[in-house]
Design a protein around this motif. Structure first.
Motif, PDB file in Angstrom:
ATOM      1  N   SER A  30      31.600  -0.960  35.104  1.00 20.09           N
ATOM      2  CA  SER A  30      30.258  -0.655  34.584  1.00 20.09           C
ATOM      3  C   SER A  30      30.003   0.835  34.461  1.00 20.09           C
ATOM      4  O   SER A  30      29.035   1.243  33.807  1.00 20.09           O
ATOM      5  CB  SER A  30      29.196  -1.285  35.495  1.00 20.09           C
ATOM      6  N   ARG A  31      30.844   1.658  35.049  1.00 24.41           N
ATOM      7  CA  ARG A  31      30.576   3.095  35.079  1.00 24.41           C
ATOM      8  C   ARG A  31      31.621   3.940  34.351  1.00 24.41           C
ATOM      9  O   ARG A  31      31.362   5.114  34.063  1.00 24.41           O
ATOM     10  CB  ARG A  31      30.467   3.572  36.532  1.00 24.41           C
ATOM     11  N   TYR A  32      32.779   3.383  34.114  1.00 26.45           N
ATOM     12  CA  TYR A  32      33.876   4.165  33.558  1.00 26.45           C
ATOM     13  C   TYR A  32      34.489   3.485  32.336  1.00 26.45           C
ATOM     14  O   TYR A  32      34.419   2.267  32.182  1.00 26.45           O
ATOM     15  CB  TYR A  32      34.975   4.372  34.609  1.00 26.45           C
ATOM     16  N   ASN A  33      35.114   4.283  31.512  1.00 22.39           N
ATOM     17  CA  ASN A  33      35.933   3.759  30.422  1.00 22.39           C
ATOM     18  C   ASN A  33      37.377   3.670  30.895  1.00 22.39           C
ATOM     19  O   ASN A  33      37.754   4.274  31.907  1.00 22.39           O
ATOM     20  CB  ASN A  33      35.795   4.650  29.197  1.00 22.39           C
ATOM     21  N   ILE A  34      38.179   2.908  30.171  1.00 19.80           N
ATOM     22  CA  ILE A  34      39.541   2.607  30.618  1.00 19.80           C
ATOM     23  C   ILE A  34      40.560   3.038  29.582  1.00 19.80           C
ATOM     24  O   ILE A  34      40.382   2.789  28.377  1.00 19.80           O
ATOM     25  CB  ILE A  34      39.716   1.092  30.884  1.00 19.80           C
ATOM     26  N   GLY A  35      41.605   3.658  30.054  1.00 24.91           N
ATOM     27  CA  GLY A  35      42.708   4.033  29.178  1.00 24.91           C
ATOM     28  C   GLY A  35      44.033   3.541  29.724  1.00 24.91           C
ATOM     29  O   GLY A  35      44.181   3.311  30.927  1.00 24.91           O
ATOM     30  N   TRP A  36      44.988   3.365  28.827  1.00 28.74           N
ATOM     31  CA  TRP A  36      46.362   3.028  29.188  1.00 28.74           C
ATOM     32  C   TRP A  36      47.249   4.235  28.944  1.00 28.74           C
ATOM     33  O   TRP A  36      47.124   4.909  27.907  1.00 28.74           O
ATOM     34  CB  TRP A  36      46.871   1.849  28.365  1.00 28.74           C
ATOM     35  N   PHE A  37      48.157   4.468  29.863  1.00 35.53           N
ATOM     36  CA  PHE A  37      49.091   5.580  29.805  1.00 35.53           C
ATOM     37  C   PHE A  37      50.482   5.064  30.139  1.00 35.53           C
ATOM     38  O   PHE A  37      50.628   3.980  30.712  1.00 35.53           O
ATOM     39  CB  PHE A  37      48.681   6.671  30.807  1.00 35.53           C
ATOM     40  N   ALA A  91      58.802   2.176  29.858  1.00 36.15           N
ATOM     41  CA  ALA A  91      58.098   3.128  30.715  1.00 36.15           C
ATOM     42  C   ALA A  91      57.333   2.368  31.794  1.00 36.15           C
ATOM     43  O   ALA A  91      57.193   1.146  31.726  1.00 36.15           O
ATOM     44  CB  ALA A  91      57.114   3.965  29.905  1.00 36.15           C
ATOM     45  N   MET A  92      56.839   3.131  32.758  1.00 32.21           N
ATOM     46  CA  MET A  92      55.835   2.599  33.662  1.00 32.21           C
ATOM     47  C   MET A  92      54.487   2.788  32.976  1.00 32.21           C
ATOM     48  O   MET A  92      54.180   3.882  32.515  1.00 32.21           O
ATOM     49  CB  MET A  92      55.862   3.337  34.999  1.00 32.21           C
ATOM     50  N   TYR A  93      53.720   1.724  32.916  1.00 32.58           N
ATOM     51  CA  TYR A  93      52.425   1.764  32.258  1.00 32.58           C
ATOM     52  C   TYR A  93      51.320   1.765  33.314  1.00 32.58           C
ATOM     53  O   TYR A  93      51.323   0.946  34.237  1.00 32.58           O
ATOM     54  CB  TYR A  93      52.268   0.576  31.321  1.00 32.58           C
ATOM     55  N   TYR A  94      50.398   2.679  33.154  1.00 36.74           N
ATOM     56  CA  TYR A  94      49.282   2.833  34.077  1.00 36.74           C
ATOM     57  C   TYR A  94      47.964   2.674  33.338  1.00 36.74           C
ATOM     58  O   TYR A  94      47.846   3.070  32.178  1.00 36.74           O
ATOM     59  CB  TYR A  94      49.280   4.230  34.698  1.00 36.74           C
ATOM     60  N   CYS A  95      46.971   2.144  34.015  1.00 31.38           N
ATOM     61  CA  CYS A  95      45.629   2.252  33.475  1.00 31.38           C
ATOM     62  C   CYS A  95      44.822   3.186  34.359  1.00 31.38           C
ATOM     63  O   CYS A  95      45.138   3.382  35.539  1.00 31.38           O
ATOM     64  CB  CYS A  95      44.945   0.893  33.320  1.00 31.38           C
ATOM     65  N   ALA A  96      43.836   3.788  33.755  1.00 26.67           N
ATOM     66  CA  ALA A  96      43.005   4.761  34.442  1.00 26.67           C
ATOM     67  C   ALA A  96      41.560   4.577  34.037  1.00 26.67           C
ATOM     68  O   ALA A  96      41.265   4.273  32.873  1.00 26.67           O
ATOM     69  CB  ALA A  96      43.459   6.181  34.119  1.00 26.67           C
ATOM     70  N   ALA A  97      40.688   4.759  34.990  1.00 23.84           N
ATOM     71  CA  ALA A  97      39.249   4.739  34.745  1.00 23.84           C
ATOM     72  C   ALA A  97      38.753   6.171  34.708  1.00 23.84           C
ATOM     73  O   ALA A  97      39.075   6.967  35.609  1.00 23.84           O
ATOM     74  CB  ALA A  97      38.538   3.959  35.845  1.00 23.84           C
ATOM     75  N   ALA A  98      37.999   6.488  33.678  1.00 24.28           N
ATOM     76  CA  ALA A  98      37.536   7.863  33.532  1.00 24.28           C
ATOM     77  C   ALA A  98      36.275   7.880  32.691  1.00 24.28           C
ATOM     78  O   ALA A  98      35.954   6.912  31.995  1.00 24.28           O
ATOM     79  CB  ALA A  98      38.627   8.719  32.878  1.00 24.28           C
ATOM     80  N   ARG A  99      35.607   9.003  32.727  1.00 27.12           N
ATOM     81  CA  ARG A  99      34.456   9.201  31.846  1.00 27.12           C
ATOM     82  C   ARG A  99      34.932   9.976  30.631  1.00 27.12           C
ATOM     83  O   ARG A  99      35.913  10.704  30.669  1.00 27.12           O
ATOM     84  CB  ARG A  99      33.351   9.925  32.603  1.00 27.12           C
TER      85      ARG A  99
END
Length: 126
Positions: A30-37, A91-99
């Motif tokens: 509810s507070r952050y957007n999500i990206g894949w890396f 690759a190793m795939y990561y997700c991250a929460a960020a603004r």
């Protein structure tokens, strides 16, 4: 507490498909957007795709047309559908929460900023 967790990584042959999942708790979603890396051995971490709370999406040039990011608000999950996989996608795939909006997250978010999961391995064989 901000928390994300990846799943769905596997070994596939070139041309195959995988769907990765990034599940967040309600506080995070509810507070952050999500990206894949992704990060391949010996290479820098690379932004792959991101989605923001307005439904905006962004992709790295080398995955456009093959990968699709989407979000399911009911389950607090962000998916990365990967089609036409190539050995270079290994690759190793990561997700991250960020603004920040989706484009900013893909192109500017660096390790050490945002909140990251532990990663899920994707291996594509030729």
């Amino acid at each position: 507490q901000v928390q994300v967790e990846e799943s769905g990584g596997a070994s596939v042959h070139a041309g195959g498909s995988l769907r990765l999942s990034c599940t967040a708790n309600e506080y995070t979603y509810s507070r952050y957007n999500i990206g894949w890396f992704r990060q391949a051995p010996g290479k820098a971490r690379q932004g792959v795709a991101a989605v923001d709370d307005e439904g905006g999406t962004a992709y790295a040039d080398d995955v456009k047309g093959r990968f699709t990011i989407s979000r399911d608000n009911a389950s607090h999950t962000v998916y990365l559908q990967m089609n036409s996989l190539e050995p270079e996608d290994t690759a190793m795939y990561y997700c991250a929460a960020a603004r920040g909006d989706a484009s900013w997250i893909v192109h500017n978010l660096k390790a050490g900023f945002g909140y990251w999961g532990q990663g899920t391995q994707v291996t594509v064989s030729s």
